[in-house]
Write an enzyme that holds these catalytic residues in place. Structure first.
Site, mmCIF file in Angstrom:
data_model
loop_
_atom_site.group_PDB
_atom_site.id
_atom_site.type_symbol
_atom_site.label_atom_id
_atom_site.label_comp_id
_atom_site.label_asym_id
_atom_site.label_seq_id
_atom_site.Cartn_x
_atom_site.Cartn_y
_atom_site.Cartn_z
ATOM 1 N N LYS A 97 64.620 -71.513 -40.973
ATOM 2 C CA LYS A 97 63.581 -71.916 -40.036
ATOM 3 C C LYS A 97 63.986 -73.199 -39.281
ATOM 4 C CE LYS A 97 60.545 -68.625 -40.842
ATOM 5 N NZ LYS A 97 61.003 -67.634 -41.842
HETATM 6 C C1 LIG Z 1 59.720 -66.923 -42.744
HETATM 7 C C2 LIG Z 1 58.374 -66.330 -42.488
HETATM 8 C C3 LIG Z 1 57.349 -66.328 -43.438
HETATM 9 C C4 LIG Z 1 57.519 -66.697 -44.869
HETATM 10 O O1 LIG Z 1 58.246 -67.737 -45.178
HETATM 11 P P1 LIG Z 1 59.092 -67.907 -46.531
HETATM 12 O O2 LIG Z 1 59.187 -69.382 -46.585
HETATM 13 O O3 LIG Z 1 60.415 -67.244 -46.313
HETATM 14 O O4 LIG Z 1 58.310 -67.331 -47.649
HETATM 15 C C5 LIG Z 1 56.100 -65.871 -43.062
HETATM 16 N N1 LIG Z 1 55.869 -65.381 -41.842
HETATM 17 C C6 LIG Z 1 56.834 -65.328 -40.913
HETATM 18 C C7 LIG Z 1 56.507 -64.792 -39.556
HETATM 19 C C8 LIG Z 1 58.126 -65.765 -41.210
HETATM 20 O O5 LIG Z 1 59.091 -65.673 -40.289
#
Ligand SMILES: *Cc1c(COP(=O)(O)O)cnc(C)c1O
Length: 409
Positions: free
Chosen positions: A186
């Protein structure tokens, strides 16, 4: 896109401070930790940067969604309207609290189509959950007015759009609650982690308690003296993860400005092809620019471009979500067959099996023509130029051969 690309001494320093005290847990051990509170400091930094009243860190973005839903009082049998284009985590969180995911079409914003949302409302609907996909945002004004009209909660899954804004406010801070993910890919990362943001104190306190087994955190230095006003889970972030995030959030403006610059350069090159169009961004100034998402005229041409990019070894970083197993309803057979290691509730089972018959052709028509090119923080101007020109040359080649084959018919 991801903060891990610019790993630095700043992250190493924050982590080392935790390693030196040896207190890896975010609560308690007040004297041994020598004033080092990374999770608390990161929560404060999130409130300051993103201008929200309260922030509760969690062990992941999925845990943040689950926590937000629990804290908003969403549970057994409640319906949450969500888009059919997102990461699987969005429905995983809904299922985990006993609620029912109601999947609806997206439009050329690549996020919830407000009209599709309206049509999906039933007496059981409790919440609308837009997912701000690929760095941009949903049409929040339209969704807010639907929520108001029908007395529904608005929960923003902003996991992919850290730093995006809508009409001057950060996405994730506009609804009743919103979440970011700090997983490894992210915009900023903790390694693993997430956060719930809200401006409502009661919602925040419920998040705080819920993520720590229900601890009310009123027992002072003695955790054993805390009370448990309600049930909770362990969705705590560790101090080590929070330390990484604390270094990264100090660099978020730097990441975003590189992202925006590289996005503009790549988009400018793609825009020289008249057959290429771009996703609709409800607030064009607010895009966090993690991806340039673009459309070609037909599914056949898009598939031709994807396979040619692959043959030429330059598909990397260009995502064709329509064929991707993790981001679009078309490949979510486990969901559509309610394949769970444990029995799900009848309401969930029925809703999931119904997805097999649901018509997503409006979304197919968008997603089958969409390619998202992720933006790297490491590119040089020359690399962007080269990359853009290669994509453009593949697109022109495929457009030309599709014209020839039409003429031959
Ligand atoms: C990455 C993501 C999540 C969840 O995040 P994690 O930290 O990997 O559990 C939820 N929603 C979206 C749209 C994502 O891209």
């Amino acid at each position: 896109m991801p903060g891990f690309e610019l790993w630095s001494d700043a992250e190493r320093k924050e982590v080392t401070e935790v390693l030196e005290t040896g207190i890896l847990m975010r609560y308690g051990f007040d004297s041994a930790r020598k004033g080092v509170w990374k999770a608390k400091s990161l929560e404060e930094a999130i409130c300051n940067k993103f201008k929200c009243g309260y922030a509760q860190l969690t062990s992941s973005g999925t845990a943040a969604l689950t926590t937000a839903m629990a804290a908003l009082g969403i549970g057994a049998g409640d319906e949450i309207i969500m888009p059919c284009f997102t990461f699987v985590a969005s429905f995983e969180a809904i299922l985990s609290i006993g609620a029912v995911p109601v999947l609806v079409d997206i439009d050329e914003t690549l996020t919830l189509n407000p009209e599709a949302v309206r049509k999906a409302i039933t007496p059981k609907t409790k919440c609308i959950m837009p997912v701000h996909m690929c760095g941009s945002m949903a049409d929040l004004d339209a969704l807010k007015s639907i929520c108001k009209e029908h007395n529904l909660l608005l929960l923003e899954d902003a996991c992919q759009s850290i730093g995006a804004t809508y009409k001057g406010r950060y996405v994730g801070t506009i609804g009743d609650a919103g979440t970011f993910s700090f997983d490894f890919v992210k915009t900023i990362t903790c390694g693993e982690g997430g956060v719930v943001m809200t401006n409502n104190k009661d919602t925040y306190v419920r998040c705080d308690n819920y993520t720590d087994h229900g601890h009310d955190h009123k027992g002072g230095a003695d955790r054993g003296a805390d009370l448990h006003p309600f049930l909770g889970y362990n969705f705590r972030i560790s101090e080590l993860h929070a330390a990484v995030g604390l270094a990264q959030i100090k660099r978020v403006d730097e990441f975003l400005s590189i992202q925006k610059k590289n996005y503009k350069a790549l988009k400018g090159i793609l825009a020289t092809v008249p057959e290429i169009s771009f996703r609709i961004v409800p607030d064009a100034n607010g895009d966090s620019c993690t991806f340039v998402s673009w459309f070609l005229p037909t599914e056949a041409i898009t598939k031709g471009v994807v396979s040619t990019l692959k043959e030429e070894g330059i598909l990397g970083g260009n995502f064709y979500w329509y064929d991707n197993n993790w981001h679009y309803i078309r490949k979510w057979d486990h969901l559509k067959n309610a394949r769970s290691p444990y029995p799900v509730s009848d309401a969930q089972q029925q809703a999931l099996l119904k997805l097999q018959q649901q018509d997503f052709s409006a979304s197919d028509a968008v997603m089958s023509r969409c390619i998202s090119s992720s933006i790297s923080l490491l590119w040089t101007e020359n690399q962007i130029q080269e990359r853009g020109e290669k994509i453009v040359s593949v697109v022109k080649q495929v457009l030309k051969s599709s014209l020839t084959s039409i003429k031959q018919l």
